[in-house]
Scaffold this active site. Structure first.
Site, PDB file in Angstrom:
ATOM      1  N   LYS A  84       0.835  -1.211   0.000  1.00 43.78           N
ATOM      2  CA  LYS A  84       0.000   0.000   0.000  1.00 43.78           C
ATOM      3  C   LYS A  84       0.868   1.259   0.000  1.00 43.78           C
ATOM      4  O   LYS A  84       0.670   2.168  -0.787  1.00 43.78           O
ATOM      5  CB  LYS A  84      -0.920   0.037   1.247  1.00 43.78           C
ATOM      6  CG  LYS A  84      -1.827  -1.167   1.376  1.00 43.78           C
ATOM      7  CD  LYS A  84      -2.698  -1.104   2.625  1.00 43.78           C
ATOM      8  CE  LYS A  84      -1.933  -1.143   3.937  1.00 43.78           C
ATOM      9  NZ  LYS A  84      -1.268  -2.431   4.246  1.00 43.78           N
ATOM     10  N   ARG A 107      -9.943   0.623   8.274  1.00 43.66           N
ATOM     11  CA  ARG A 107      -9.408  -0.676   8.657  1.00 43.66           C
ATOM     12  C   ARG A 107     -10.497  -1.612   9.148  1.00 43.66           C
ATOM     13  O   ARG A 107     -10.226  -2.749   9.473  1.00 43.66           O
ATOM     14  CB  ARG A 107      -8.478  -0.495   9.847  1.00 43.66           C
ATOM     15  CG  ARG A 107      -7.003  -0.222   9.643  1.00 43.66           C
ATOM     16  CD  ARG A 107      -6.299  -1.212   8.826  1.00 43.66           C
ATOM     17  NE  ARG A 107      -5.009  -1.584   9.345  1.00 43.66           N
ATOM     18  CZ  ARG A 107      -3.866  -0.936   9.131  1.00 43.66           C
ATOM     19  NH1 ARG A 107      -3.830   0.125   8.381  1.00 43.66           N
ATOM     20  NH2 ARG A 107      -2.749  -1.392   9.646  1.00 43.66           N
ATOM     21  N   ARG A 114      11.916  -4.767   5.109  1.00 41.79           N
ATOM     22  CA  ARG A 114      11.593  -3.377   4.766  1.00 41.79           C
ATOM     23  C   ARG A 114      12.386  -2.372   5.598  1.00 41.79           C
ATOM     24  O   ARG A 114      12.637  -2.566   6.776  1.00 41.79           O
ATOM     25  CB  ARG A 114      10.104  -3.129   5.027  1.00 41.79           C
ATOM     26  CG  ARG A 114       9.763  -1.640   5.009  1.00 41.79           C
ATOM     27  CD  ARG A 114       8.309  -1.367   5.138  1.00 41.79           C
ATOM     28  NE  ARG A 114       7.675  -2.051   6.232  1.00 41.79           N
ATOM     29  CZ  ARG A 114       6.369  -2.228   6.310  1.00 41.79           C
ATOM     30  NH1 ARG A 114       5.582  -1.778   5.359  1.00 41.79           N
ATOM     31  NH2 ARG A 114       5.851  -2.836   7.340  1.00 41.79           N
ATOM     32  N   ARG A 170      10.902  -0.341  11.196  1.00 37.58           N
ATOM     33  CA  ARG A 170       9.774  -0.193  12.113  1.00 37.58           C
ATOM     34  C   ARG A 170       9.839  -1.203  13.245  1.00 37.58           C
ATOM     35  O   ARG A 170      10.208  -2.357  13.039  1.00 37.58           O
ATOM     36  CB  ARG A 170       8.463  -0.378  11.340  1.00 37.58           C
ATOM     37  CG  ARG A 170       8.007   0.880  10.683  1.00 37.58           C
ATOM     38  CD  ARG A 170       6.914   0.665   9.675  1.00 37.58           C
ATOM     39  NE  ARG A 170       5.785  -0.107  10.164  1.00 37.58           N
ATOM     40  CZ  ARG A 170       4.694  -0.340   9.436  1.00 37.58           C
ATOM     41  NH1 ARG A 170       4.601   0.163   8.209  1.00 37.58           N
ATOM     42  NH2 ARG A 170       3.707  -1.054   9.932  1.00 37.58           N
ATOM     43  N   ARG A 187      -0.761  -8.729  13.268  1.00 38.21           N
ATOM     44  CA  ARG A 187      -1.217  -7.770  12.250  1.00 38.21           C
ATOM     45  C   ARG A 187      -2.017  -8.478  11.158  1.00 38.21           C
ATOM     46  O   ARG A 187      -3.018  -7.963  10.667  1.00 38.21           O
ATOM     47  CB  ARG A 187      -0.016  -7.011  11.662  1.00 38.21           C
ATOM     48  CG  ARG A 187       0.522  -5.975  12.638  1.00 38.21           C
ATOM     49  CD  ARG A 187       1.926  -5.530  12.315  1.00 38.21           C
ATOM     50  NE  ARG A 187       2.049  -4.911  11.014  1.00 38.21           N
ATOM     51  CZ  ARG A 187       3.218  -4.694  10.405  1.00 38.21           C
ATOM     52  NH1 ARG A 187       4.351  -5.044  11.002  1.00 38.21           N
ATOM     53  NH2 ARG A 187       3.250  -4.117   9.232  1.00 38.21           N
TER      54      ARG A 187
HETATM   55  P1  AP5 Z   1       4.844  -1.547   1.876  1.00 37.41           P
HETATM   56  O1  AP5 Z   1       4.430  -0.774   0.679  1.00 37.41           O
HETATM   57  O2  AP5 Z   1       5.608  -0.838   2.936  1.00 37.41           O
HETATM   58  O3  AP5 Z   1       3.586  -2.333   2.489  1.00 37.41           O
HETATM   59  P2  AP5 Z   1       2.275  -1.791   3.191  1.00 37.41           P
HETATM   60  O4  AP5 Z   1       1.096  -2.433   2.523  1.00 37.41           O
HETATM   61  O5  AP5 Z   1       2.280  -0.306   3.293  1.00 37.41           O
HETATM   62  O6  AP5 Z   1       2.446  -2.506   4.592  1.00 37.41           O
HETATM   63  P3  AP5 Z   1       2.393  -1.937   6.073  1.00 37.41           P
HETATM   64  O7  AP5 Z   1       3.178  -2.909   6.907  1.00 37.41           O
HETATM   65  O8  AP5 Z   1       2.764  -0.506   6.142  1.00 37.41           O
HETATM   66  O9  AP5 Z   1       0.880  -2.128   6.380  1.00 37.41           O
HETATM   67  P4  AP5 Z   1       0.236  -2.178   7.748  1.00 37.41           P
HETATM   68  O10 AP5 Z   1      -1.170  -2.122   7.326  1.00 37.41           O
HETATM   69  O11 AP5 Z   1       0.609  -3.329   8.618  1.00 37.41           O
HETATM   70  O12 AP5 Z   1       0.886  -0.949   8.529  1.00 37.41           O
HETATM   71  P5  AP5 Z   1       0.360   0.519   8.841  1.00 37.41           P
HETATM   72  O13 AP5 Z   1       1.536   1.409   8.858  1.00 37.41           O
HETATM   73  O14 AP5 Z   1      -0.796   0.857   7.989  1.00 37.41           O
HETATM   74  O15 AP5 Z   1       5.691  -2.812   1.344  1.00 37.41           O
HETATM   75  C1  AP5 Z   1       6.336  -3.690   2.253  1.00 37.41           C
HETATM   76  C2  AP5 Z   1       7.744  -4.030   1.752  1.00 37.41           C
HETATM   77  O16 AP5 Z   1       7.623  -4.853   0.596  1.00 37.41           O
HETATM   78  C3  AP5 Z   1       8.579  -2.818   1.335  1.00 37.41           C
HETATM   79  O17 AP5 Z   1       9.913  -3.021   1.723  1.00 37.41           O
HETATM   80  C4  AP5 Z   1       8.457  -2.787  -0.209  1.00 37.41           C
HETATM   81  O18 AP5 Z   1       9.641  -2.280  -0.804  1.00 37.41           O
HETATM   82  C5  AP5 Z   1       8.239  -4.247  -0.545  1.00 37.41           C
HETATM   83  N1  AP5 Z   1       7.287  -4.424  -1.655  1.00 37.41           N
HETATM   84  C6  AP5 Z   1       6.162  -3.703  -1.929  1.00 37.41           C
HETATM   85  N2  AP5 Z   1       5.535  -4.168  -3.025  1.00 37.41           N
HETATM   86  C7  AP5 Z   1       6.264  -5.263  -3.447  1.00 37.41           C
HETATM   87  C8  AP5 Z   1       6.140  -6.171  -4.534  1.00 37.41           C
HETATM   88  N3  AP5 Z   1       5.100  -6.086  -5.398  1.00 37.41           N
HETATM   89  N4  AP5 Z   1       7.076  -7.145  -4.664  1.00 37.41           N
HETATM   90  C9  AP5 Z   1       8.119  -7.241  -3.773  1.00 37.41           C
HETATM   91  N5  AP5 Z   1       8.304  -6.387  -2.737  1.00 37.41           N
HETATM   92  C10 AP5 Z   1       7.392  -5.411  -2.573  1.00 37.41           C
HETATM   93  O19 AP5 Z   1      -0.178   0.339  10.330  1.00 37.41           O
HETATM   94  C11 AP5 Z   1       0.696   0.075  11.398  1.00 37.41           C
HETATM   95  C12 AP5 Z   1      -0.101   0.004  12.685  1.00 37.41           C
HETATM   96  O20 AP5 Z   1      -0.750   1.276  12.936  1.00 37.41           O
HETATM   97  C13 AP5 Z   1      -1.255  -1.003  12.704  1.00 37.41           C
HETATM   98  O21 AP5 Z   1      -0.812  -2.315  13.065  1.00 37.41           O
HETATM   99  C14 AP5 Z   1      -2.182  -0.396  13.750  1.00 37.41           C
HETATM  100  O22 AP5 Z   1      -1.730  -0.642  15.055  1.00 37.41           O
HETATM  101  C15 AP5 Z   1      -2.041   1.101  13.478  1.00 37.41           C
HETATM  102  N6  AP5 Z   1      -3.033   1.625  12.497  1.00 37.41           N
HETATM  103  C16 AP5 Z   1      -2.760   2.198  11.295  1.00 37.41           C
HETATM  104  N7  AP5 Z   1      -3.898   2.577  10.672  1.00 37.41           N
HETATM  105  C17 AP5 Z   1      -4.915   2.229  11.504  1.00 37.41           C
HETATM  106  C18 AP5 Z   1      -6.325   2.343  11.420  1.00 37.41           C
HETATM  107  N8  AP5 Z   1      -6.924   2.893  10.361  1.00 37.41           N
HETATM  108  N9  AP5 Z   1      -7.048   1.863  12.459  1.00 37.41           N
HETATM  109  C19 AP5 Z   1      -6.483   1.320  13.550  1.00 37.41           C
HETATM  110  N10 AP5 Z   1      -5.150   1.178  13.700  1.00 37.41           N
HETATM  111  C20 AP5 Z   1      -4.365   1.625  12.676  1.00 37.41           C
HETATM  112 MG    MG Z   2       2.488   1.047   4.868  1.00 36.53          MG
END
Ligand code: AP5
Ligand code: MG
Length: 216
Positions: free
Chosen positions: A13, A88, A127, A161, A172
């Site tokens: 994402k 979410r 990552r 992270r 997660r």
């Molecule tokens: P990346 O693009 O970083 O993945 P992502 O989908 O953004 O994954 P996240 O881990 O950020 O998602 P998340 O939902 O767990 O975390 P968030 O920060 O939202 O890609 C990952 C890696 O793979 C990178 O190194 C990239 O280079 C590589 N990659 C990408 N595409 C690829 C491909 N096609 N092929 C190969 N490699 C690839 O949330 C964190 C925490 O915040 C949550 O756990 C929760 O506690 C809280 N939180 C956030 N939003 C909310 C909400 N709305 N409600 C409640 N709690 C929330």
């Molecule tokens: Mg992300």
């Protein structure tokens, strides 16, 4: 254009949102990034969110809905935005519907980035991001052009992270399947759901994403 990127942790994402901000001039609104910044700055929101984030659980709806409601009032959101990590769960989706209706705005589309669970752990544990500009990289799948130097800003300091470890990834993923995946039928019923295959390389996902958006 108002877009939601939906997908499991590590699905891509953030990576695809960063591409879209460059190619389409849209702002990326990542609740994860906003919460991490609140935790780092030890704000009241950060202190309340930290325990859930460290455990890989969702932060309370009240906190994240308030963050997004405030953020979309800012001028840079007038032309549209990409929601990365919000909504979410169904309660957050309903809150977003209400916010957009109140502002006379309409959701353009929701893009699901579909990735098998088995592929996610290596994406997450490999990552890292630039400490200066938040550009995302990967030990194997997205190395900087010059080793140790950020492609985007030339910075040389990188961060990993705290929640990017195998134990937290399990929580997660559970939170994703139990609470976030029900948004797929929610948006499908509303006729706004698009799907891209996230199992291919980053550039191929971007290509599919652009095709899907151009056809909207
Ligand atoms: P990346 O693009 O970083 O993945 P992502 O989908 O953004 O994954 P996240 O881990 O950020 O998602 P998340 O939902 O767990 O975390 P968030 O920060 O939202 O890609 C990952 C890696 O793979 C990178 O190194 C990239 O280079 C590589 N990659 C990408 N595409 C690829 C491909 N096609 N092929 C190969 N490699 C690839 O949330 C964190 C925490 O915040 C949550 O756990 C929760 O506690 C809280 N939180 C956030 N939003 C909310 C909400 N709305 N409600 C409640 N709690 C929330
Ligand atoms: Mg992300």
């Amino acid at each position: 254009m108002i877009l939601i990127l939906l997908g499991a942790p590590g699905a891509g994402k953030g990576t695809q949102a960063q591409n879209l901000t460059k190619s389409r001039g849209l702002v990326q609104l990542s609740t994860g990034d906003m919460l991490r910044s609140a935790v780092a700055n030890k704000t009241e929101v950060g202190l309340r969110a930290k325990t859930a984030m460290d455990a890989g659980e969702l932060v309370s709806d009240e906190i994240v809905i308030a963050i997004i409601a405030d953020r979309i009032e800012e001028d840079d959101c007038k032309k549209g935005f990409i929601l990365d990590g919000f909504p979410r769960n169904v309660a957050q989706a309903e809150a977003l519907d209400a916010m957009l209706a109140e502002k006379g705005m309409k959701l353009t589309g929701v893009v699901e980035i579909a990735v098998d669970d088995e592929a996610l752990v290596s994406r997450i544990t490999g990552r890292y991001t630039c400490a200066g500009c938040n550009a995302g990289f990967h030990d194997e799948f997205k190395k900087p052009q010059v080793d140790g130097v950020c492609d985007s800003c030339g910075g040389t300091e990188f961060i990993r992270r705290k929640d990017d470890n195998e134990e937290t990834v399990v929580s997660r993923l559970k939170a994703y399947h139990d609470q976030t995946a029900p948004l797929l039928p929610y948006y499908k019923e509303r006729g706004v759901l698009l799907k891209v295959d996230g199992m291919v390389g980053i550039n191929d996902v971007t290509r599919q994403m652009n095709e899907a958006l151009d056809n909207l």
